[in-house]
Design an enzyme around this catalytic site. Structure first.
Site, PDB file in Angstrom:
ATOM      1  N   TYR A 170       0.699  -1.215   0.078  1.00  0.00           N
ATOM      2  CA  TYR A 170      -0.093  -0.040  -0.070  1.00  0.00           C
ATOM      3  C   TYR A 170       0.798   1.310   0.140  1.00  0.00           C
ATOM      4  CZ  TYR A 170      -3.840   3.082   0.967  1.00  0.00           C
ATOM      5  OH  TYR A 170      -4.745   3.986   1.024  1.00  0.00           O
ATOM      6  N   THR A 211      -9.227  17.777 -24.994  1.00  0.00           N
ATOM      7  CA  THR A 211     -10.463  17.737 -24.530  1.00  0.00           C
ATOM      8  C   THR A 211     -10.424  17.696 -22.757  1.00  0.00           C
ATOM      9  OG1 THR A 211     -10.464  15.281 -24.867  1.00  0.00           O
ATOM     10  CG2 THR A 211     -11.666  16.621 -26.495  1.00  0.00           C
ATOM     11  N   ASP A 246       2.353  18.763 -21.446  1.00  0.00           N
ATOM     12  CA  ASP A 246       1.544  17.659 -21.662  1.00  0.00           C
ATOM     13  C   ASP A 246       2.359  16.555 -22.672  1.00  0.00           C
ATOM     14  OD1 ASP A 246      -0.098  15.492 -22.246  1.00  0.00           O
ATOM     15  OD2 ASP A 246      -1.831  16.767 -22.761  1.00  0.00           O
ATOM     16  N   LYS A 306       0.075   5.968 -23.569  1.00  0.00           N
ATOM     17  CA  LYS A 306       0.385   6.340 -25.051  1.00  0.00           C
ATOM     18  C   LYS A 306       1.825   5.962 -25.116  1.00  0.00           C
ATOM     19  CE  LYS A 306      -3.438   9.131 -24.687  1.00  0.00           C
ATOM     20  NZ  LYS A 306      -4.278   9.251 -23.503  1.00  0.00           N
ATOM     21  N   ARG A 313     -13.127  13.903 -34.416  1.00  0.00           N
ATOM     22  CA  ARG A 313     -12.221  14.899 -33.709  1.00  0.00           C
ATOM     23  C   ARG A 313     -12.772  16.194 -34.586  1.00  0.00           C
ATOM     24  NH1 ARG A 313     -11.989  13.624 -29.023  1.00  0.00           N
ATOM     25  NH2 ARG A 313     -10.384  12.515 -28.335  1.00  0.00           N
ATOM     26  N   PHE A 340     -18.508  13.872 -26.657  1.00  0.00           N
ATOM     27  CA  PHE A 340     -18.282  12.796 -27.755  1.00  0.00           C
ATOM     28  C   PHE A 340     -18.116  11.609 -27.169  1.00  0.00           C
ATOM     29  CE2 PHE A 340     -13.840  12.386 -26.358  1.00  0.00           C
ATOM     30  CZ  PHE A 340     -13.832  13.326 -25.581  1.00  0.00           C
TER      31      PHE A 340
HETATM   32  N1  F0G Z   1      -3.409  14.703 -22.928  1.00  0.00           N
HETATM   33  C1  F0G Z   1      -3.101  14.225 -24.309  1.00  0.00           C
HETATM   34  C2  F0G Z   1      -2.734  14.884 -25.470  1.00  0.00           C
HETATM   35  C3  F0G Z   1      -4.093  13.255 -24.710  1.00  0.00           C
HETATM   36  O1  F0G Z   1      -4.378  12.625 -25.811  1.00  0.00           O
HETATM   37  C4  F0G Z   1      -4.870  12.512 -23.811  1.00  0.00           C
HETATM   38  C5  F0G Z   1      -5.811  11.286 -24.039  1.00  0.00           C
HETATM   39  C6  F0G Z   1      -4.835  13.014 -22.325  1.00  0.00           C
HETATM   40  C7  F0G Z   1      -3.970  14.175 -22.291  1.00  0.00           C
HETATM   41  C8  F0G Z   1      -5.696  12.591 -21.413  1.00  0.00           C
HETATM   42  O2  F0G Z   1      -5.106  11.241 -20.810  1.00  0.00           O
HETATM   43  O3  F0G Z   1      -6.884   9.515 -21.365  1.00  0.00           O
HETATM   44  O4  F0G Z   1      -4.831   9.154 -19.889  1.00  0.00           O
HETATM   45  O5  F0G Z   1      -6.724  10.570 -19.171  1.00  0.00           O
HETATM   46  N2  F0G Z   1      -6.010  10.871 -24.853  1.00  0.00           N
HETATM   47  C9  F0G Z   1      -6.897   9.885 -25.354  1.00  0.00           C
HETATM   48  C10 F0G Z   1      -7.058   9.935 -27.102  1.00  0.00           C
HETATM   49  C11 F0G Z   1      -8.163   9.613 -24.602  1.00  0.00           C
HETATM   50  O6  F0G Z   1      -7.667   9.016 -27.461  1.00  0.00           O
HETATM   51  O7  F0G Z   1      -6.501  10.940 -27.642  1.00  0.00           O
HETATM   52  P1  F0G Z   1      -5.924   9.886 -20.217  1.00  0.00           P
END
Ligand code: F0G
Length: 468
Positions: A84, A137, A227, A270, A394, A460
């Site tokens: 934990y 988003t 990011d 990713k 998108r 979406f």
């Molecule tokens: N920032 C970027 C550039 C992203 O592409 C995503 C997620 C996030 C933040 C959020 O991360 O999903 O781990 O909470 N992108 C996915 C997509 C959902 O399909 O482009 P997460």
């Protein structure tokens, strides 16, 4: 392959993007008929997010959490320490983040948006402005929920699908300067910089632009938050396209990118080649302290943040695999292979070809539909019906509504064909391009749609449509 031979072949552009791995397990897929797919998409309200994955042949909904892990990552999972508190797997992950990215402090979160939530709550006050190189988003929503307002400062070229600028993720410093002059630096908690900008089509930011931005922000005492979800893919483009970087490794380039920023949010789903996970990283002690406090409210102890020990172990290994030059060459090479096939068929796509997928320009594909008839949503449904390939809208649906209730009307109205890492083959890429071409041939007969159900947040994901 011997590194020297690889470098020679690469410099003469002879080397194929062939994968630096082989398969030892496969996942069997259900093959469907067109009649079954027509029924399935109707039941899903013509929203590809609402399809059952079982009914999908090639799943290009996202590259998020859909990666194939390596044998090393799977072995690592068995070594996960599920304590934990104080898990060894956390320290392994922390070490990877510190060594590969160079950030000092690391807080795990269940995924990227968990980190965005915590960071936005810590840094943003009501009335603040957050300039960034195009919105994402979840990122923008967390900034807004914390009382901030996002302002787009990406270069204009990014909004033009046909502009072949090699670094469409770049920041327009004049746009940033105008915001700083208008509101004052004290209203700007940070500049939000994404590497390989997702909604621009997986387009990179250049090192030169980052250096300029860094010196501007240092002078004006504004943080840069990164990011870094697809930072290694961005590094690949810098290596291929930017002067002075062709002899540098992806690992060196990634480290330099991060060095110009003060902290980061990461969706490890990713680049980092896992199925779940993320983290918040910062070089600031004060932000770290606050994040350690908040993470226990929303995610879990600062040494697991909503993740199992085995997940953190897989991330620790995945981060290191993601900066391997051969891996990125195959990764982006496969995306480019698909993009070039689409171009050969005359299908309008965002150019240059991006890092994590192909973005089809739905406005150009279905010019007879208005944006209110949801061209990208419509096209994604048609592509599924044609071949069982699942893509994602998108465009206007993803962009959502402003705080005053009006729709955002984004310039880009795209269908994203996102390629999971290490999952599909070249023959799959052929099927995707060929079946999109079949839809292209009958494009003039395709009718638009109307939205019949709209959720309040991130519509979406769950909106439903009917054919006009
Ligand atoms: N920032 C970027 C550039 C992203 O592409 C995503 C997620 C996030 C933040 C959020 O991360 O999903 O781990 O909470 N992108 C996915 C997509 C959902 O399909 O482009 P997460």
């Amino acid at each position: 392959m011997n590194q020297k031979i690889y470098n020679i072949m690469k410099s003469t552009k002879k080397i194929s993007w062939a994968e630096p791995y082989r398969m030892k397990m496969v996942e069997l897929l259900k093959m469907t008929t067109k009649a079954q797919r027509v029924k399935a998409i109707k039941e899903a309200g013509y929203n590809t997010f609402l399809l059952k994955s079982e009914d999908v042949y090639i799943d290009l909904l996202t590259d998020s959490g859909t990666n194939a892990m390596s044998d090393r990552q799977w072995s690592g999972m068995f070594m996960g320490d599920e304590a934990y508190a104080g898990s060894r797997s956390f320290y392994n992950m922390e070490k990877s983040v510190q060594e590969i990215y160079g950030y000092k402090h690391v807080i795990p979160t269940h995924q990227g948006r968990g980190a965005e939530n915590i960071l936005s709550k810590i840094l943003i006050k009501k009335g603040d402005i957050i300039p960034g190189n195009m919105y994402f988003t979840t990122t923008r929503l967390h900034q807004e929920l914390a009382g901030g307002k996002f302002e787009d400062i990406i270069i204009d070229e990014a909004h033009d699908p046909n502009n072949e600028h090699p670094f469409k993720g770049n920041v327009d410093l004049k746009k940033l300067d105008a915001i700083v002059k208008k509101h004052g630096a004290s209203k700007i908690p940070y500049v939000s910089i994404a590497t390989n900008v997702n909604l621009a089509g997986g387009q990179p930011i250049s090192m030169a632009n980052l250096r300029e931005l860094h010196s501007y922000c240092t002078k004006n005492k504004i943080r840069i938050i990164h990011d870094m979800t697809r930072v290694a893919e961005n590094a690949y483009f810098i290596q291929q396209r930017e002067k002075g970087f062709d002899k540098k490794s992806i690992a060196q380039i990634v480290k330099e990118i991060c060095s110009y920023t003060d902290g980061a949010t990461m969706s490890a789903k990713k680049d980092a080649l896992v199925n779940i996970g993320g983290f918040l990283a910062t070089n600031e002690m004060d932000t770290y302290e606050k994040a350690r406090n908040l993470v226990v409210v929303y995610e879990g102890m600062p040494t697991y943040g909503g993740l199992a020990g085995r997940d953190m172990e897989a991330i620790a290994i995945g981060i290191r695999e993601s900066v391997d030059d051969h891996h990125q060459h195959a990764r982006v090479g496969q995306v480019e292979y698909l993009g070039n096939k689409m171009i050969e068929f005359g299908i309008p796509i965002v150019k240059p070809i991006g890092g994590h997928g192909i973005f089809v320009d739905a406005k150009a594909f279905l010019p007879h539909l208005t944006q209110d008839e949801f061209p990208a949503q419509t096209l994604a449904a048609e592509i599924y019906i044609e071949s069982g390939v699942r893509t994602m809208e998108r465009g206007i649906v993803s962009a959502g509504r402003k705080s005053n209730g009006q729709n955002y009307y984004p310039k880009l109205e795209l269908v994203r064909f996102t390629i999971p890492r290490r999952v599909y083959t070249q023959a799959h890429m052929d099927v995707i391009a060929e079946s999109t071409y079949e839809v292209y041939k009958r494009r003039s007969k395709i009718k638009g749609m109307k939205m019949v159900y709209e959720p309040q947040y991130l519509r979406f994901f769950q909106a439903r449509f009917e054919k006009l």
